[in-house]
Design a protein around this motif. Sequence first.
Motif, mmCIF file in Angstrom:
data_model
loop_
_atom_site.group_PDB
_atom_site.id
_atom_site.type_symbol
_atom_site.label_atom_id
_atom_site.label_comp_id
_atom_site.label_asym_id
_atom_site.label_seq_id
_atom_site.Cartn_x
_atom_site.Cartn_y
_atom_site.Cartn_z
ATOM 1 N N ASP A 45 40.206 24.878 61.826
ATOM 2 C CA ASP A 45 41.596 25.321 61.964
ATOM 3 C C ASP A 45 41.637 26.826 62.235
ATOM 4 N N VAL A 46 42.689 27.275 62.899
ATOM 5 C CA VAL A 46 42.896 28.708 63.087
ATOM 6 C C VAL A 46 43.574 29.250 61.828
ATOM 7 N N CYS A 47 43.050 30.336 61.304
ATOM 8 C CA CYS A 47 43.618 30.950 60.098
ATOM 9 C C CYS A 47 44.944 31.615 60.464
ATOM 10 N N LYS A 48 46.016 31.184 59.808
ATOM 11 C CA LYS A 48 47.345 31.689 60.129
ATOM 12 C C LYS A 48 47.865 32.692 59.112
ATOM 13 N N TYR A 49 47.236 32.740 57.931
ATOM 14 C CA TYR A 49 47.770 33.566 56.851
ATOM 15 C C TYR A 49 46.687 34.396 56.163
ATOM 16 N N SER A 50 47.127 35.531 55.648
ATOM 17 C CA SER A 50 46.367 36.271 54.647
ATOM 18 C C SER A 50 47.045 35.985 53.319
ATOM 19 N N ALA A 51 46.235 35.840 52.283
ATOM 20 C CA ALA A 51 46.790 35.524 50.965
ATOM 21 C C ALA A 51 46.395 36.598 49.964
ATOM 22 N N PHE A 52 47.368 37.095 49.239
ATOM 23 C CA PHE A 52 47.135 37.976 48.104
ATOM 24 C C PHE A 52 47.166 37.093 46.868
ATOM 25 N N ILE A 53 46.075 37.054 46.122
ATOM 26 C CA ILE A 53 45.973 36.148 44.983
ATOM 27 C C ILE A 53 46.626 36.778 43.751
ATOM 28 N N VAL A 54 47.638 36.106 43.250
ATOM 29 C CA VAL A 54 48.362 36.558 42.069
ATOM 30 C C VAL A 54 47.724 35.978 40.809
ATOM 31 N N LYS A 55 47.316 34.711 40.892
ATOM 32 C CA LYS A 55 46.703 34.033 39.746
ATOM 33 C C LYS A 55 45.780 32.954 40.290
ATOM 34 N N GLY A 56 44.571 32.877 39.725
ATOM 35 C CA GLY A 56 43.654 31.821 40.133
ATOM 36 C C GLY A 56 42.376 32.369 40.752
ATOM 37 N N ALA A 57 41.610 31.458 41.351
ATOM 38 C CA ALA A 57 40.327 31.817 41.949
ATOM 39 C C ALA A 57 40.076 30.922 43.161
ATOM 40 N N MET A 58 39.471 31.513 44.185
ATOM 41 C CA MET A 58 39.187 30.790 45.422
ATOM 42 C C MET A 58 37.787 31.147 45.903
ATOM 43 N N ARG A 59 37.303 30.352 46.855
ATOM 44 C CA ARG A 59 36.012 30.638 47.467
ATOM 45 C C ARG A 59 36.111 30.391 48.968
ATOM 46 N N GLN A 60 35.313 31.143 49.729
ATOM 47 C CA GLN A 60 35.214 30.975 51.178
ATOM 48 C C GLN A 60 33.771 30.604 51.475
ATOM 49 N N TYR A 61 33.584 29.521 52.226
ATOM 50 C CA TYR A 61 32.229 29.039 52.457
ATOM 51 C C TYR A 61 32.134 28.292 53.777
ATOM 52 N N SER A 62 30.893 28.198 54.254
ATOM 53 C CA SER A 62 30.610 27.355 55.412
ATOM 54 C C SER A 62 29.705 26.223 54.930
ATOM 55 N N VAL A 63 29.618 25.179 55.734
ATOM 56 C CA VAL A 63 28.755 24.045 55.423
ATOM 57 C C VAL A 63 27.803 23.868 56.602
ATOM 58 N N ILE A 74 34.028 35.150 47.202
ATOM 59 C CA ILE A 74 34.740 34.566 46.078
ATOM 60 C C ILE A 74 35.871 35.533 45.723
ATOM 61 N N PHE A 75 37.001 34.960 45.357
ATOM 62 C CA PHE A 75 38.216 35.754 45.161
ATOM 63 C C PHE A 75 38.855 35.406 43.822
ATOM 64 N N VAL A 76 39.410 36.416 43.169
ATOM 65 C CA VAL A 76 40.215 36.227 41.956
ATOM 66 C C VAL A 76 41.486 37.058 42.123
ATOM 67 N N GLU A 77 42.228 37.218 41.059
ATOM 68 C CA GLU A 77 43.474 37.971 41.112
ATOM 69 C C GLU A 77 43.273 39.345 41.751
ATOM 70 N N ASN A 78 44.267 39.743 42.533
ATOM 71 C CA ASN A 78 44.288 41.029 43.244
ATOM 72 C C ASN A 78 43.251 41.131 44.358
ATOM 73 N N GLN A 163 33.687 39.610 35.945
ATOM 74 C CA GLN A 163 34.755 38.599 35.937
ATOM 75 C C GLN A 163 34.349 37.358 36.724
ATOM 76 N N PHE A 164 33.521 37.516 37.755
ATOM 77 C CA PHE A 164 33.073 36.368 38.539
ATOM 78 C C PHE A 164 32.093 35.509 37.750
ATOM 79 N N ILE A 165 31.254 36.142 36.956
ATOM 80 C CA ILE A 165 30.264 35.420 36.146
ATOM 81 C C ILE A 165 30.976 34.461 35.191
ATOM 82 N N GLN A 166 32.119 34.889 34.681
ATOM 83 C CA GLN A 166 32.870 34.086 33.723
ATOM 84 C C GLN A 166 33.701 32.994 34.397
ATOM 85 N N ARG A 167 34.064 33.182 35.657
ATOM 86 C CA ARG A 167 35.019 32.278 36.309
ATOM 87 C C ARG A 167 34.394 31.249 37.244
#
Length: 193
Positions: A45-63, A74-78, A163-167
């Motif tokens: 998919d074409v990336c349409k958005y940038s996201a500012f993370i307010v709460k939570g955790a995400m990851r970006q990866y390829s397969v 890897i992303f967390v708040e802010n 913070q990443f080690i814990q999350r």
Amino acid sequence: MHQQLISYINSHNTLPLTSEEEELVKTAFQPKKIRRKQYFLQEGDVCKYSAFIVKGAMRQYSVDEKGVEHVVHIFVENYWASDRESMIMLTPSVFNIDAWEDTEMLIITRAEMLSLMSKIPALVEMIRLMDERNAIANQRRLNSTISSTAERRYEEFASNHPQFIQRFPQHLIASFLGITKETLSRIRKQSVK
């Protein structure tokens, strides 16, 4: 939700946003929630958005062709999550971005961000600073990957990002560091001793 973003913008600038500029930011950034394991962006998919993370955790990866995941961010708040190449070049992404935890974010399109930047000089300053820090971090990560031992990479990561080690679980951190989960397990056991 927007106040966290406004505080972030103000912390990356010499002058705080005016009340009018704050209202422009609140109008341009839309709230979005995704559940754990839900995609923000899927490969192809074409990336349409940038996201500012307010709460939570995400990851970006390829397969890869063997089905092995390679975590690149890897992303967390802010933190900001997006595939800049896909967004700027309007090309299909080679990455997936998904929520590792239930995540609340504020999203904006590239066109909306460019429009905001023309109206709010503080955003230009913030993005310049973020780009500089990102370039330095990428340079350090590349150098570490090609010249440091696995032990040293983990030590630096744990020191700079506790913070990443814990999350995030060990297998994601190992992938991010470019080592196997067995190697990371061995390193962690040795560091406890």
